[in-house]
Design a protein around this motif. Structure first.
Motif, PDB file in Angstrom:
ATOM      1  N   PHE A  53       0.883  -1.333  -0.113  1.00  0.00           N
ATOM      2  CA  PHE A  53       0.013   0.026   0.069  1.00  0.00           C
ATOM      3  C   PHE A  53       0.945   1.194   0.064  1.00  0.00           C
ATOM      4  CE2 PHE A  53      -3.105   2.877   2.319  1.00  0.00           C
ATOM      5  CZ  PHE A  53      -3.867   2.952   1.137  1.00  0.00           C
ATOM      6  N   MET A  54       1.924   1.307   0.751  1.00  0.00           N
ATOM      7  CA  MET A  54       3.030   2.447   0.592  1.00  0.00           C
ATOM      8  C   MET A  54       3.385   2.650  -0.755  1.00  0.00           C
ATOM      9  SD  MET A  54       4.871   2.059   4.232  1.00  0.00           S
ATOM     10  CE  MET A  54       6.272   3.222   3.663  1.00  0.00           C
ATOM     11  N   ALA A  55       3.790   1.346  -1.159  1.00  0.00           N
ATOM     12  CA  ALA A  55       4.437   1.582  -2.679  1.00  0.00           C
ATOM     13  C   ALA A  55       3.218   2.067  -3.551  1.00  0.00           C
ATOM     14  CB  ALA A  55       4.906   0.028  -2.976  1.00  0.00           C
ATOM     15  N   LEU A  56       2.025   1.635  -3.656  1.00  0.00           N
ATOM     16  CA  LEU A  56       1.057   2.407  -4.474  1.00  0.00           C
ATOM     17  C   LEU A  56       0.757   3.779  -4.197  1.00  0.00           C
ATOM     18  CD1 LEU A  56      -1.232   1.742  -6.280  1.00  0.00           C
ATOM     19  CD2 LEU A  56      -2.873   1.185  -4.119  1.00  0.00           C
ATOM     20  N   LEU A  57       0.849   4.043  -2.808  1.00  0.00           N
ATOM     21  CA  LEU A  57       0.546   5.600  -2.581  1.00  0.00           C
ATOM     22  C   LEU A  57       1.854   6.341  -2.988  1.00  0.00           C
ATOM     23  CD1 LEU A  57      -0.739   5.519   1.010  1.00  0.00           C
ATOM     24  CD2 LEU A  57      -2.167   6.052  -0.982  1.00  0.00           C
ATOM     25  N   THR A  58       3.139   5.760  -3.013  1.00  0.00           N
ATOM     26  CA  THR A  58       4.056   6.385  -3.610  1.00  0.00           C
ATOM     27  C   THR A  58       4.333   6.727  -5.079  1.00  0.00           C
ATOM     28  OG1 THR A  58       5.587   5.619  -1.775  1.00  0.00           O
ATOM     29  CG2 THR A  58       6.677   6.493  -3.596  1.00  0.00           C
ATOM     30  N   ALA A  59       3.635   5.692  -5.787  1.00  0.00           N
ATOM     31  CA  ALA A  59       3.718   5.550  -7.389  1.00  0.00           C
ATOM     32  C   ALA A  59       2.517   6.455  -7.662  1.00  0.00           C
ATOM     33  CB  ALA A  59       3.380   4.149  -7.755  1.00  0.00           C
ATOM     34  N   MET A  60       1.481   6.775  -6.769  1.00  0.00           N
ATOM     35  CA  MET A  60       0.305   7.681  -7.209  1.00  0.00           C
ATOM     36  C   MET A  60       0.755   8.943  -6.657  1.00  0.00           C
ATOM     37  SD  MET A  60      -2.862   5.467  -5.075  1.00  0.00           S
ATOM     38  CE  MET A  60      -4.059   6.897  -5.278  1.00  0.00           C
ATOM     39  N   ALA A  61       1.517   9.343  -5.782  1.00  0.00           N
ATOM     40  CA  ALA A  61       1.850  10.634  -5.551  1.00  0.00           C
ATOM     41  C   ALA A  61       3.065  11.050  -6.595  1.00  0.00           C
ATOM     42  CB  ALA A  61       2.866  10.503  -4.054  1.00  0.00           C
ATOM     43  N   LEU A  62       3.900  10.029  -6.949  1.00  0.00           N
ATOM     44  CA  LEU A  62       5.000  10.500  -7.985  1.00  0.00           C
ATOM     45  C   LEU A  62       4.094  10.717  -9.338  1.00  0.00           C
ATOM     46  CD1 LEU A  62       7.774  10.838  -8.783  1.00  0.00           C
ATOM     47  CD2 LEU A  62       7.778   8.395  -9.492  1.00  0.00           C
ATOM     48  N   THR A  63       3.163  10.161  -9.757  1.00  0.00           N
ATOM     49  CA  THR A  63       2.317  10.286 -10.983  1.00  0.00           C
ATOM     50  C   THR A  63       1.996  11.472 -11.043  1.00  0.00           C
ATOM     51  OG1 THR A  63       2.124   7.836 -11.279  1.00  0.00           O
ATOM     52  CG2 THR A  63       0.676   9.057 -12.717  1.00  0.00           C
ATOM     53  N   ILE A  64       1.155  11.871  -9.896  1.00  0.00           N
ATOM     54  CA  ILE A  64       0.569  13.206  -9.839  1.00  0.00           C
ATOM     55  C   ILE A  64       1.403  14.247  -9.812  1.00  0.00           C
ATOM     56  CG2 ILE A  64      -0.885  14.631  -8.289  1.00  0.00           C
ATOM     57  CD1 ILE A  64      -2.458  12.210  -7.326  1.00  0.00           C
ATOM     58  N   PHE A  65       2.245  14.207  -9.231  1.00  0.00           N
ATOM     59  CA  PHE A  65       3.628  15.290  -9.330  1.00  0.00           C
ATOM     60  C   PHE A  65       4.166  15.347 -10.645  1.00  0.00           C
ATOM     61  CE2 PHE A  65       8.089  16.303  -8.833  1.00  0.00           C
ATOM     62  CZ  PHE A  65       7.922  17.560  -8.033  1.00  0.00           C
ATOM     63  N   VAL A  66       4.374  14.193 -11.422  1.00  0.00           N
ATOM     64  CA  VAL A  66       4.959  14.679 -12.812  1.00  0.00           C
ATOM     65  C   VAL A  66       3.887  15.129 -13.619  1.00  0.00           C
ATOM     66  CG1 VAL A  66       5.839  13.112 -14.723  1.00  0.00           C
ATOM     67  CG2 VAL A  66       6.560  12.636 -12.675  1.00  0.00           C
ATOM     68  N   ILE A  67       2.506  14.501 -13.606  1.00  0.00           N
ATOM     69  CA  ILE A  67       1.646  15.302 -14.299  1.00  0.00           C
ATOM     70  C   ILE A  67       1.397  16.571 -14.163  1.00  0.00           C
ATOM     71  CG2 ILE A  67      -0.867  15.255 -14.851  1.00  0.00           C
ATOM     72  CD1 ILE A  67      -0.773  11.937 -14.525  1.00  0.00           C
ATOM     73  N   GLU A  68       1.473  16.976 -12.762  1.00  0.00           N
ATOM     74  CA  GLU A  68       1.092  18.326 -12.454  1.00  0.00           C
ATOM     75  C   GLU A  68       2.315  19.170 -12.987  1.00  0.00           C
ATOM     76  OE1 GLU A  68       0.081  21.139  -8.626  1.00  0.00           O
ATOM     77  OE2 GLU A  68       0.510  19.159  -8.128  1.00  0.00           O
TER      78      GLU A  68
END
Length: 170
Positions: free
Chosen positions: A9-24
């Motif tokens: 779950f931590m890995a999933l949240l990290t991937a989500m945060a990174l994806t959102i950051f890169v898109i933003e």
């Protein structure tokens, strides 16, 4: 939550945060004021803190900052992200639990202001121009507005994830 599920779950949240950051990072700023952005990846940091705890949220944040700087920025981007992120994280740690979950937007707004303050201080130190601090009121106002938005989004995300965890007995 079992240790392996927690790590996944931590890995999933990290991937989500990174994806959102890169898109933003690819989206133009909502207003023509340098340094103002939505900070949508902070939704994930706050969600991690509410669902997993302070230590785990800190790990998710640190990994997102390091990988985000590698994917989108430069050493300067890393310095600004670390300075803002650490200050925002400290504020979140101090305030989470002091407000009911329905007021988590207050925590988020305070953390957003702290994030902007950290970045502004780092910038003032790097360029050696204390006059940049006159920009603080503008960044504080934008931090409050974006922080309320990201905090509200985090509140609804936490509620949805808790329902999923309960439904599927994760």
């Amino acid at each position: 939550m079992a240790k392996t599920k927690r790590l996944a779950f931590m890995a999933l949240l990290t991937a989500m945060a990174l994806t959102i950051f890169v898109i933003e990072a690819q989206i133009p700023a909502p207003v023509p004021i340098p340094g103002v952005k939505l900070g949508l990846s902070n939704i994930i940091t706050l969600t991690a803190m509410l669902l997993l705890g302070k230590k785990e949220a800190g790990i998710v944040l640190l990994l997102r900052i390091i990988m985000g700087a590698m994917f989108t920025g430069s050493p300067a981007a890393l310095i600004y992200s670390i300075s803002g992120g650490v200050l925002a994280y400290i504020v979140m740690c101090l305030l989470v639990g002091r407000f009911p979950e329905k007021l988590i937007w207050v925590v988020s707004a305070a953390a957003a202001v702290a994030h902007n303050a950290g970045q502004l201080m780092a910038c003032a130190l790097i360029v050696k121009t204390p006059g940049l601090l006159y920009y603080a009121p503008v960044l504080a106002a934008s931090g409050i507005i974006t922080g309320v938005f990201t905090g509200t989004a985090a509140m609804y995300l936490v509620r949805a994830v808790r329902k999923i965890i309960k439904k599927y007995k994760l």
